[in-house]
Design a protein around this motif. Structure first.
Motif, PDB file in Angstrom:
ATOM      1  N   LYS A 175     -35.854  53.303  67.666  1.00  0.00           N
ATOM      2  CA  LYS A 175     -36.487  54.465  68.293  1.00  0.00           C
ATOM      3  C   LYS A 175     -37.982  54.259  68.454  1.00  0.00           C
ATOM      4  O   LYS A 175     -38.565  54.559  69.510  1.00  0.00           O
ATOM      5  N   ASP A 176     -38.629  53.711  67.432  1.00  0.00           N
ATOM      6  CA  ASP A 176     -40.070  53.464  67.514  1.00  0.00           C
ATOM      7  C   ASP A 176     -40.390  52.433  68.597  1.00  0.00           C
ATOM      8  O   ASP A 176     -41.374  52.569  69.338  1.00  0.00           O
ATOM      9  N   LEU A 177     -39.561  51.412  68.702  1.00  0.00           N
ATOM     10  CA  LEU A 177     -39.774  50.410  69.752  1.00  0.00           C
ATOM     11  C   LEU A 177     -39.587  51.036  71.135  1.00  0.00           C
ATOM     12  O   LEU A 177     -40.310  50.694  72.082  1.00  0.00           O
ATOM     13  N   ALA A 178     -38.631  51.938  71.255  1.00  0.00           N
ATOM     14  CA  ALA A 178     -38.419  52.608  72.539  1.00  0.00           C
ATOM     15  C   ALA A 178     -39.628  53.449  72.921  1.00  0.00           C
ATOM     16  O   ALA A 178     -40.035  53.480  74.091  1.00  0.00           O
ATOM     17  N   LEU A 179     -40.227  54.137  71.946  1.00  0.00           N
ATOM     18  CA  LEU A 179     -41.437  54.905  72.221  1.00  0.00           C
ATOM     19  C   LEU A 179     -42.565  53.996  72.694  1.00  0.00           C
ATOM     20  O   LEU A 179     -43.301  54.324  73.636  1.00  0.00           O
ATOM     21  N   ALA A 180     -42.700  52.853  72.038  1.00  0.00           N
ATOM     22  CA  ALA A 180     -43.782  51.926  72.381  1.00  0.00           C
ATOM     23  C   ALA A 180     -43.579  51.319  73.758  1.00  0.00           C
ATOM     24  O   ALA A 180     -44.511  51.263  74.574  1.00  0.00           O
ATOM     25  N   THR A 181     -42.364  50.865  74.048  1.00  0.00           N
ATOM     26  CA  THR A 181     -42.127  50.183  75.319  1.00  0.00           C
ATOM     27  C   THR A 181     -42.129  51.153  76.495  1.00  0.00           C
ATOM     28  O   THR A 181     -42.268  50.724  77.646  1.00  0.00           O
ATOM     29  N   ALA A 182     -41.977  52.446  76.210  1.00  0.00           N
ATOM     30  CA  ALA A 182     -42.104  53.444  77.269  1.00  0.00           C
ATOM     31  C   ALA A 182     -43.566  53.737  77.590  1.00  0.00           C
ATOM     32  O   ALA A 182     -43.876  54.340  78.616  1.00  0.00           O
ATOM     33  N   THR A 183     -44.460  53.288  76.719  1.00  0.00           N
ATOM     34  CA  THR A 183     -45.889  53.553  76.873  1.00  0.00           C
ATOM     35  C   THR A 183     -46.627  52.414  77.566  1.00  0.00           C
ATOM     36  O   THR A 183     -47.578  52.640  78.312  1.00  0.00           O
ATOM     37  N   ALA A 184     -46.190  51.185  77.296  1.00  0.00           N
ATOM     38  CA  ALA A 184     -46.889  50.009  77.829  1.00  0.00           C
ATOM     39  C   ALA A 184     -45.879  48.901  78.097  1.00  0.00           C
ATOM     40  O   ALA A 184     -44.801  48.881  77.495  1.00  0.00           O
ATOM     41  N   PRO A 185     -46.200  47.960  78.996  1.00  0.00           N
ATOM     42  CA  PRO A 185     -45.302  46.821  79.225  1.00  0.00           C
ATOM     43  C   PRO A 185     -45.355  45.859  78.037  1.00  0.00           C
ATOM     44  O   PRO A 185     -46.366  45.188  77.818  1.00  0.00           O
ATOM     45  N   LEU A 186     -44.289  45.822  77.265  1.00  0.00           N
ATOM     46  CA  LEU A 186     -44.232  45.035  76.039  1.00  0.00           C
ATOM     47  C   LEU A 186     -42.924  44.238  76.036  1.00  0.00           C
ATOM     48  O   LEU A 186     -41.963  44.598  75.358  1.00  0.00           O
ATOM     49  N   PRO A 187     -42.871  43.155  76.801  1.00  0.00           N
ATOM     50  CA  PRO A 187     -41.599  42.448  76.966  1.00  0.00           C
ATOM     51  C   PRO A 187     -41.023  41.873  75.678  1.00  0.00           C
ATOM     52  O   PRO A 187     -39.798  41.864  75.503  1.00  0.00           O
ATOM     53  N   VAL A 188     -41.868  41.389  74.783  1.00  0.00           N
ATOM     54  CA  VAL A 188     -41.348  40.829  73.527  1.00  0.00           C
ATOM     55  C   VAL A 188     -40.720  41.940  72.688  1.00  0.00           C
ATOM     56  O   VAL A 188     -39.606  41.796  72.167  1.00  0.00           O
ATOM     57  N   LEU A 189     -41.416  43.059  72.562  1.00  0.00           N
ATOM     58  CA  LEU A 189     -40.866  44.158  71.783  1.00  0.00           C
ATOM     59  C   LEU A 189     -39.650  44.770  72.472  1.00  0.00           C
ATOM     60  O   LEU A 189     -38.743  45.280  71.802  1.00  0.00           O
ATOM     61  N   GLY A 190     -39.617  44.706  73.794  1.00  0.00           N
ATOM     62  CA  GLY A 190     -38.419  45.146  74.498  1.00  0.00           C
ATOM     63  C   GLY A 190     -37.216  44.294  74.122  1.00  0.00           C
ATOM     64  O   GLY A 190     -36.102  44.806  73.941  1.00  0.00           O
ATOM     65  N   ALA A 191     -37.441  42.993  73.988  1.00  0.00           N
ATOM     66  CA  ALA A 191     -36.357  42.098  73.579  1.00  0.00           C
ATOM     67  C   ALA A 191     -35.919  42.383  72.149  1.00  0.00           C
ATOM     68  O   ALA A 191     -34.720  42.339  71.828  1.00  0.00           O
ATOM     69  N   VAL A 192     -36.883  42.689  71.276  1.00  0.00           N
ATOM     70  CA  VAL A 192     -36.549  43.045  69.897  1.00  0.00           C
ATOM     71  C   VAL A 192     -35.722  44.329  69.875  1.00  0.00           C
ATOM     72  O   VAL A 192     -34.732  44.446  69.137  1.00  0.00           O
ATOM     73  N   HIS A 193     -36.103  45.304  70.695  1.00  0.00           N
ATOM     74  CA  HIS A 193     -35.346  46.556  70.782  1.00  0.00           C
ATOM     75  C   HIS A 193     -33.904  46.273  71.185  1.00  0.00           C
ATOM     76  O   HIS A 193     -32.952  46.809  70.595  1.00  0.00           O
ATOM     77  N   ASP A 194     -33.709  45.428  72.181  1.00  0.00           N
ATOM     78  CA  ASP A 194     -32.363  45.102  72.624  1.00  0.00           C
ATOM     79  C   ASP A 194     -31.579  44.389  71.526  1.00  0.00           C
ATOM     80  O   ASP A 194     -30.371  44.609  71.367  1.00  0.00           O
ATOM     81  N   ARG A 195     -32.275  43.551  70.769  1.00  0.00           N
ATOM     82  CA  ARG A 195     -31.595  42.820  69.684  1.00  0.00           C
ATOM     83  C   ARG A 195     -31.086  43.790  68.620  1.00  0.00           C
ATOM     84  O   ARG A 195     -29.952  43.680  68.148  1.00  0.00           O
TER      85      ARG A 195
END
Length: 256
Positions: free
Chosen positions: A213-233
């Motif tokens: 959930k925290d990663l989703a909040l962050a990636t909705a705020t800024a382009p963060l491709p690495v953290l987006g991949a972590v969220h998917d993992r």
């Protein structure tokens, strides 16, 4: 998190009324002297200070909306969930005039909460509630409303990303034939020591779903491709949603 925090406040001599969306979770606090309210409105009706610790922005908004009509002028509402700065500022518009809102998310898990050793990040005007916050841990004033929520999101995304990186590094160590104990010991002594300690933790309680959930909040705020991949993992392990983040790290380390 709410239960050990409430216990600390009781031990510090504060009069406490509690409410939980799952009523049974408040029973232990009732045995220690807390009053148990049937609704959020009942919980805040006579309060000088209100603390909310909930899972996500939607849950916080629902509780604030339900309780707001019962708040008295002069009350301080301390929002301690991890919901991001935009959600905090939205909450300010839900509160009646004369009620002060602070964002005060915490650093640390249930073990730190039980010991009164949380890091309490505070945004907004905290004068008048220092003793309440101080009973929970070390207070760091971050600036205006929303500043603490922003910093907490930065810290959590870095931590979660680091835990997954450490887990993958340990998976690599296994493939390369590096003894597990040696890899762990070396990572713990490295610049990634904090993330390694968290990845190897056995007593923490930061649900994998909340980390995602925290990663989703962050990636909705800024382009963060690495953290987006972590969220998917993390999303690949729905069966671990309620388990601590370190258990997801175990699965990644095992090649799952």
């Amino acid at each position: 998190m709410g239960t050990p925090m409430a216990t600390r406040l009781l031990d510090a001599g504060h009069s406490l009324t509690v409410w939980n969306r799952t009523a049974a979770r408040a029973e232990g606090l009732a045995a220690r002297g807390a009053a148990v309210a049937a609704t959020p409105g009942d919980a805040v009706r006579c309060a000088d200070v209100v603390i909310s610790m909930l899972a996500d922005p939607a849950a916080v908004a629902a509780v604030v909306t339900s309780a707001a009509p019962q708040l008295r002028p002069g009350t301080h509402w301390i929002e301690m969930s991890t919901i991001g700065p935009d959600a905090v500022r939205d909450l300010a518009g839900l509160l009646p005039e004369g009620v002060t809102l602070l964002d005060a998310p915490v650093l640390g898990s249930v073990d730190k909460a039980a010991a009164g050793e949380l890091g309490v990040l505070v945004g907004g005007e905290a004068d008048g509630v220092e003793k309440v916050l101080g009973a929970l841990g070390t207070v760091t004033r971050c600036g205006p409303l929303g500043s603490a929520a922003a910093l907490k999101l930065v810290v959590n995304t870095a931590l979660v990303g680091g835990v997954v990186v450490v887990a993958e590094a340990l998976a690599l160590a296994d493939r390369l034939g590096v003894p597990a104990a040696m890899a762990e010991r070396t990572l713990l002594a490295s610049a990634l020591g904090g993330a390694a300690r968290r990845a190897l933790a056995t007593e923490a309680a930061f649900a994998t779903a909340l980390a995602a959930k925290d990663l989703a909040l962050a990636t909705a705020t800024a382009p963060l491709p690495v953290l987006g991949a972590v969220h998917d993992r993390l999303g690949a392990y729905p069966e671990l949603a309620a388990r601590d983040l370190a258990r997801a790290a175990d699965r990644i380390r095992a090649g799952g």
